[in-house]
Design an enzyme around this catalytic site. Sequence first.
Site, PDB file in Angstrom:
ATOM      1  N   SER A  43      -6.897  -0.009   0.239  1.00  0.00           N
ATOM      2  CA  SER A  43      -6.357   1.617   0.180  1.00  0.00           C
ATOM      3  C   SER A  43      -6.450   1.585   1.987  1.00  0.00           C
ATOM      4  O   SER A  43      -7.468   1.521   2.482  1.00  0.00           O
ATOM      5  CB  SER A  43      -6.977   1.960  -1.003  1.00  0.00           C
ATOM      6  OG  SER A  43      -6.547   3.867  -0.397  1.00  0.00           O
ATOM      7  N   ALA A  60      -6.188   4.861   3.344  1.00  0.00           N
ATOM      8  CA  ALA A  60      -7.300   6.638   2.738  1.00  0.00           C
ATOM      9  C   ALA A  60      -8.751   6.020   2.107  1.00  0.00           C
ATOM     10  O   ALA A  60      -9.668   6.299   2.857  1.00  0.00           O
ATOM     11  CB  ALA A  60      -6.580   6.617   1.787  1.00  0.00           C
ATOM     12  N   ASN A  95      -3.104   3.104 -10.395  1.00  0.00           N
ATOM     13  CA  ASN A  95      -3.490   1.729  -9.068  1.00  0.00           C
ATOM     14  C   ASN A  95      -3.503   0.791  -9.779  1.00  0.00           C
ATOM     15  O   ASN A  95      -2.981   0.496 -10.965  1.00  0.00           O
ATOM     16  CB  ASN A  95      -4.995   3.135  -8.580  1.00  0.00           C
ATOM     17  CG  ASN A  95      -5.030   1.752  -7.217  1.00  0.00           C
ATOM     18  OD1 ASN A  95      -4.313   2.174  -6.165  1.00  0.00           O
ATOM     19  ND2 ASN A  95      -6.540   2.005  -6.810  1.00  0.00           N
ATOM     20  N   LYS A 142       1.185  11.530  -2.769  1.00  0.00           N
ATOM     21  CA  LYS A 142       1.228  10.492  -4.061  1.00  0.00           C
ATOM     22  C   LYS A 142       1.232  11.456  -5.209  1.00  0.00           C
ATOM     23  O   LYS A 142       1.215  10.240  -6.211  1.00  0.00           O
ATOM     24  CB  LYS A 142       0.069   9.977  -3.565  1.00  0.00           C
ATOM     25  CG  LYS A 142       0.023   8.523  -2.864  1.00  0.00           C
ATOM     26  CD  LYS A 142      -1.102   7.884  -2.070  1.00  0.00           C
ATOM     27  CE  LYS A 142      -1.047   7.037  -1.076  1.00  0.00           C
ATOM     28  NZ  LYS A 142      -2.868   6.888  -0.308  1.00  0.00           N
ATOM     29  N   GLY A 166       1.378  -1.454  -0.411  1.00  0.00           N
ATOM     30  CA  GLY A 166      -0.112   0.353  -0.019  1.00  0.00           C
ATOM     31  C   GLY A 166       1.114   1.286  -0.299  1.00  0.00           C
ATOM     32  O   GLY A 166       1.617   1.216   0.867  1.00  0.00           O
ATOM     33  N   ALA A 167       0.501   2.251  -0.693  1.00  0.00           N
ATOM     34  CA  ALA A 167       1.898   3.079  -1.283  1.00  0.00           C
ATOM     35  C   ALA A 167       1.953   4.136   0.245  1.00  0.00           C
ATOM     36  O   ALA A 167       2.757   4.540   0.184  1.00  0.00           O
ATOM     37  CB  ALA A 167       1.077   4.610  -2.119  1.00  0.00           C
ATOM     38  N   GLY A 168       1.020   4.654   1.039  1.00  0.00           N
ATOM     39  CA  GLY A 168       1.176   5.396   1.774  1.00  0.00           C
ATOM     40  C   GLY A 168       2.234   4.422   3.041  1.00  0.00           C
ATOM     41  O   GLY A 168       3.277   5.244   3.244  1.00  0.00           O
ATOM     42  N   ARG A 195      10.249  -1.450  -4.906  1.00  0.00           N
ATOM     43  CA  ARG A 195       9.042  -0.855  -5.899  1.00  0.00           C
ATOM     44  C   ARG A 195       8.813   0.477  -6.514  1.00  0.00           C
ATOM     45  O   ARG A 195       9.123   1.469  -6.068  1.00  0.00           O
ATOM     46  CB  ARG A 195       7.489  -1.002  -5.258  1.00  0.00           C
ATOM     47  CG  ARG A 195       7.526  -2.658  -4.331  1.00  0.00           C
ATOM     48  CD  ARG A 195       6.131  -3.198  -3.472  1.00  0.00           C
ATOM     49  NE  ARG A 195       5.898  -3.528  -4.732  1.00  0.00           N
ATOM     50  CZ  ARG A 195       3.687  -3.706  -4.666  1.00  0.00           C
ATOM     51  NH1 ARG A 195       3.737  -3.297  -3.549  1.00  0.00           N
ATOM     52  NH2 ARG A 195       3.185  -3.776  -5.789  1.00  0.00           N
ATOM     53  N   CYS A 232      -8.582  -3.648  -4.520  1.00  0.00           N
ATOM     54  CA  CYS A 232      -7.973  -3.760  -3.656  1.00  0.00           C
ATOM     55  C   CYS A 232      -7.903  -2.988  -2.277  1.00  0.00           C
ATOM     56  O   CYS A 232      -8.971  -3.595  -2.109  1.00  0.00           O
ATOM     57  CB  CYS A 232      -6.430  -2.794  -4.433  1.00  0.00           C
ATOM     58  SG  CYS A 232      -4.969  -3.218  -4.186  1.00  0.00           S
ATOM     59  N   ASP A 269      -2.193   4.777  -5.902  1.00  0.00           N
ATOM     60  CA  ASP A 269       0.089   4.395  -6.202  1.00  0.00           C
ATOM     61  C   ASP A 269       0.435   5.489  -6.035  1.00  0.00           C
ATOM     62  O   ASP A 269       1.649   6.148  -5.505  1.00  0.00           O
ATOM     63  CB  ASP A 269       0.157   4.015  -6.776  1.00  0.00           C
ATOM     64  CG  ASP A 269       0.159   2.578  -5.762  1.00  0.00           C
ATOM     65  OD1 ASP A 269      -0.951   1.608  -5.578  1.00  0.00           O
ATOM     66  OD2 ASP A 269       1.393   1.946  -5.098  1.00  0.00           O
TER      67      ASP A 269
HETATM   68  C1  RUB Z   1      -2.156  -1.335  -3.158  1.00  0.00           C
HETATM   69  C2  RUB Z   1      -2.744  -0.575  -4.028  1.00  0.00           C
HETATM   70  C3  RUB Z   1      -3.580   0.587  -3.360  1.00  0.00           C
HETATM   71  C4  RUB Z   1      -2.940   2.032  -3.451  1.00  0.00           C
HETATM   72  C5  RUB Z   1      -3.628   3.053  -1.806  1.00  0.00           C
HETATM   73  O1  RUB Z   1      -1.321  -1.931  -4.234  1.00  0.00           O
HETATM   74  O2  RUB Z   1      -2.630  -0.282  -5.077  1.00  0.00           O
HETATM   75  O3  RUB Z   1      -4.494   0.810  -3.647  1.00  0.00           O
HETATM   76  O4  RUB Z   1      -1.454   1.847  -2.829  1.00  0.00           O
HETATM   77  O5  RUB Z   1      -3.242   2.316  -0.457  1.00  0.00           O
HETATM   78  P1  RUB Z   1       0.145  -3.527  -3.906  1.00  0.00           P
HETATM   79  P2  RUB Z   1      -3.077   3.314   0.297  1.00  0.00           P
HETATM   80  O6  RUB Z   1      -0.603  -4.004  -2.786  1.00  0.00           O
HETATM   81  O7  RUB Z   1       0.759  -4.024  -4.693  1.00  0.00           O
HETATM   82  O8  RUB Z   1       0.512  -2.301  -2.727  1.00  0.00           O
HETATM   83  O9  RUB Z   1      -4.234   4.557   0.888  1.00  0.00           O
HETATM   84  O10 RUB Z   1      -3.076   2.383   1.809  1.00  0.00           O
HETATM   85  O11 RUB Z   1      -1.963   3.991  -0.186  1.00  0.00           O
END
Ligand code: RUB
Length: 329
Positions: free
Chosen positions: A135, A137, A212, A238, A21-23, A63, A133, A202
């Site tokens: 997220s 957020a 994303n 992001k 997850g990007a965060g 990544r 997925c 992402d």
């Molecule tokens: C995770 C993904 C999420 C974003 C946002 O991909 O695509 O939608 O990263 O997540 P992966 P957040 O599982 O391959 O990392 O809101 O938690 O930053």
Amino acid sequence: MSSTDEVQRIVHEIREMKIRGAGEIARSAVEALLITAESSKSNTPTGLIDELNAVSRLLLGTRPTAVSLPNGIRYVMRRVMADAQQGKTVEQIRATAIRTAQQFVTDSLSAIQRIGEIGAKRISNGDRVLTHCNSTAVLAILKTAWNQGKRFEVTVTETRPRFQGRITARELGSVGIPVTMILDDAVRYFLNKIDKVLVGADAVTANGALVNKIGTSLIALAAHEARARVFVAAETYKFSPETLVGELIEIEERDASEIIAPSEMTQLPHVVVRNPAFDVTPPEYIDLIITEKGIIPPQAAVLILQEQFGSLTPDELSEYHTVRISEQE
Ligand code: RUB
């Protein structure tokens, strides 16, 4: 665990998607810089900066798509470099690295909370929301709306091949939100019963495109056809400054073994299996982006970028992009 082992653990877990997850990727990367600064034995500014740069390179090679990762590193390293240019001591530079890393993590968590509060205003009683997925957020928005007493239901794609949708379904279910989980391929079949699509990010590019989880663009296309609205939840770290100077976001391609067992692959000698982890949704398919600074149309992404990074030169804007790409080669 020694501090070097701890940094290696973070690098390994981001690469292997235990941290994902990007965060969360950005917060963990910045944490690795903090550990490095705290434990460094260097007694010169150059020595400390070399160590921080070496760890940054390791992190940037984990990544490639989540822009939050280079943005988190940039947040700390820009301030560290400014100190060095002003001739500050190694102890002052160390203190700056620690303080700014802590600040990034604190700001990141409060951005998610703020997105939850702002985004919850766009969730209404009776809504049927679809997400893809997992997220943080998006979860913040849905949980905030639910805690405010709004009642709605959520359809979650399972999100092959890594099934992050199961994490989302579990988290929403644990607070009592009614969840239906579906095959990724079933999205169009269900879309006539969906009011709003809500996904994370992402990366957001200068022209307002969203990067994303793979499949997001197909969902947005189907939502457009079905006249369901598409909302993106994205902290402003992001947003990709590199795209201001024409760089492209690299789409991570993961191993084919995530899709098909190597033993079965040997039965298909003439078949190539491709496994891109993300895709790009054009701004025309996005209604709005919910950030901690407020709700914006995708076309306003460039304004957020200019506000945050307008003072940087083109070289500074793409420096981490260049490192990231070379680490992938
Ligand atoms: C995770 C993904 C999420 C974003 C946002 O991909 O695509 O939608 O990263 O997540 P992966 P957040 O599982 O391959 O990392 O809101 O938690 O930053």
